[in-house]
Write an enzyme that holds these catalytic residues in place. Sequence first.
Site, short mmCIF file in Angstrom:
data_model
loop_
_atom_site.label_atom_id
_atom_site.label_comp_id
_atom_site.label_asym_id
_atom_site.label_seq_id
_atom_site.Cartn_x
_atom_site.Cartn_y
_atom_site.Cartn_z
N ARG A 247 0.99 -1.21 -0.15
CA ARG A 247 -0.17 0.01 0.31
C ARG A 247 1.02 1.27 0.49
NH1 ARG A 247 -2.50 -2.93 4.00
NH2 ARG A 247 -4.65 -3.42 3.25
N LYS A 272 -2.28 0.02 7.72
CA LYS A 272 -3.53 0.15 7.56
C LYS A 272 -4.57 -0.86 8.51
CE LYS A 272 -7.59 -0.73 5.10
NZ LYS A 272 -8.17 -0.80 3.74
N HIS A 344 -3.35 2.40 -5.50
CA HIS A 344 -4.08 1.28 -5.24
C HIS A 344 -4.14 0.60 -5.98
CE1 HIS A 344 -5.51 -0.83 -1.36
NE2 HIS A 344 -6.33 -1.01 -1.56
N ARG A 347 -2.30 -2.72 -6.85
CA ARG A 347 -2.14 -3.69 -5.87
C ARG A 347 -3.28 -4.56 -6.45
NH1 ARG A 347 -1.98 -4.95 -0.33
NH2 ARG A 347 -4.17 -5.22 0.71
N HIS A 370 -3.79 -9.70 4.28
CA HIS A 370 -5.08 -9.67 4.34
C HIS A 370 -5.16 -10.73 5.38
CE1 HIS A 370 -7.24 -8.13 0.17
NE2 HIS A 370 -6.31 -6.80 1.13
N TYR A 379 -11.58 -8.78 -4.91
CA TYR A 379 -10.14 -9.15 -6.24
C TYR A 379 -11.29 -10.63 -6.56
CZ TYR A 379 -7.21 -6.08 -3.19
OH TYR A 379 -7.35 -5.76 -2.21
#
Length: 413
Positions: A247, A272, A344, A347, A370, A379
């Site tokens: 990120r 994050k 992003h 990503r 994640h 995704y």
Amino acid sequence: MKKNISKERIIPRCRAVLIASGFSERVIVAYVWDARRLIEYMTETACRYYTPLVGEKYLKMVATSSWKDRIKVRAHKFIKRLNLILSTSSDTIYRRGACPKTRSFPGEIGSTALSLLESMEGHVGTATIAQYRSYLSYFCVSMHAQKITLKNLSRDVIVRYIDSSNFQKRRIRILIKSLLTFAYEQNLISYEQKSCLDDIHYKERRKLPSFYSPQEVIKLESSIDRSTAVGKRDYAMVLLASRLGIRAGDICSLKFSNIDWDRNIIEIEQSKTGIYVALPLLEDVGNAIIDYIRNGRPPTEIKNIFVSHTYPDRPVTTNLITSRVHRWIINSGADISGRHAGPHSLRHSLASTLLNDGVELPVISEALGHEFTSSTMLYLNTDINSLLACSLDVPMVDSKYYNQYGGILYGEN
């Protein structure tokens, strides 16, 4: 605090304040040109001292002149900046984005919201806290303006506020409900007030993530001019996003201590989520970072790897990374219609490529940092081919199944 300044002192004063405030030389030169135009006007009108009133008359002249629109816009910005310099006794002024936005939390609701935010620290990421501060500040200011307190905070008032808000209504509702729950736990409101939003729901229309094909990503990476120091920096930052899916916020905070050159690993704690991840330092990524450190990075004591190339020395920001990635995507010739063009999206592109290559979902979740595979499921929306591969053929049902029990599907007991 000066109210006016002689025309001979305009350029020296502006230059000194702009340098002390950290403006780049390019910006300072542009302001000097604007100052010279103002001084020419003052000479023509026999005006020795500048005041805000002189600035207003100058802008009226600019508005009726045949100057190009961009020069007129610059003149307005310069006069605004000059008035700011004159209105303060300080030798520095804030640059755009250098001064953090202050949020107001008036009244009893405001103090409760601040307590809620304090209780979230350490459990929620700093970026999320900043967003919550913004949302709650607007809510508290609105309630205070209507003279609403915790005692008369009703369902109708809250719903009316949410419906009129420009923010995402579903998120606002969730955040205000959290505030009500917190207030109830502190014995500040009744159970009925705490539960007033239980039957109120707002559907949020989820947007498909933007992504670029592997060919577009390669073209983007190749379009970056690595002959300059800034280009070397941008190339390394783009590779961290496109090859490793890091990120923008984590690229900003990436330090030399995060890279283990002996084991070829990048170890970071995601800003994050707070989740620790260890990513392989790919050869291309490592070479790009080394090239920037040796041949592009300015000498500075800052421990962050990527720094701005304008005075004063400071780490890059997410806004800078976003603007640079956007610029290089545009320069690569990619069609951005209906797609975001920021870090992003790179990503998302990496996740889509991994899915297309048959990489299992838990592996992709681990690579992206994640905590749950449900986060990575977003995704899947970008990869139709993988979805089709997951589908199963429905076998034909034998006709005997329908004719059992004399043609009755479920026999009578």
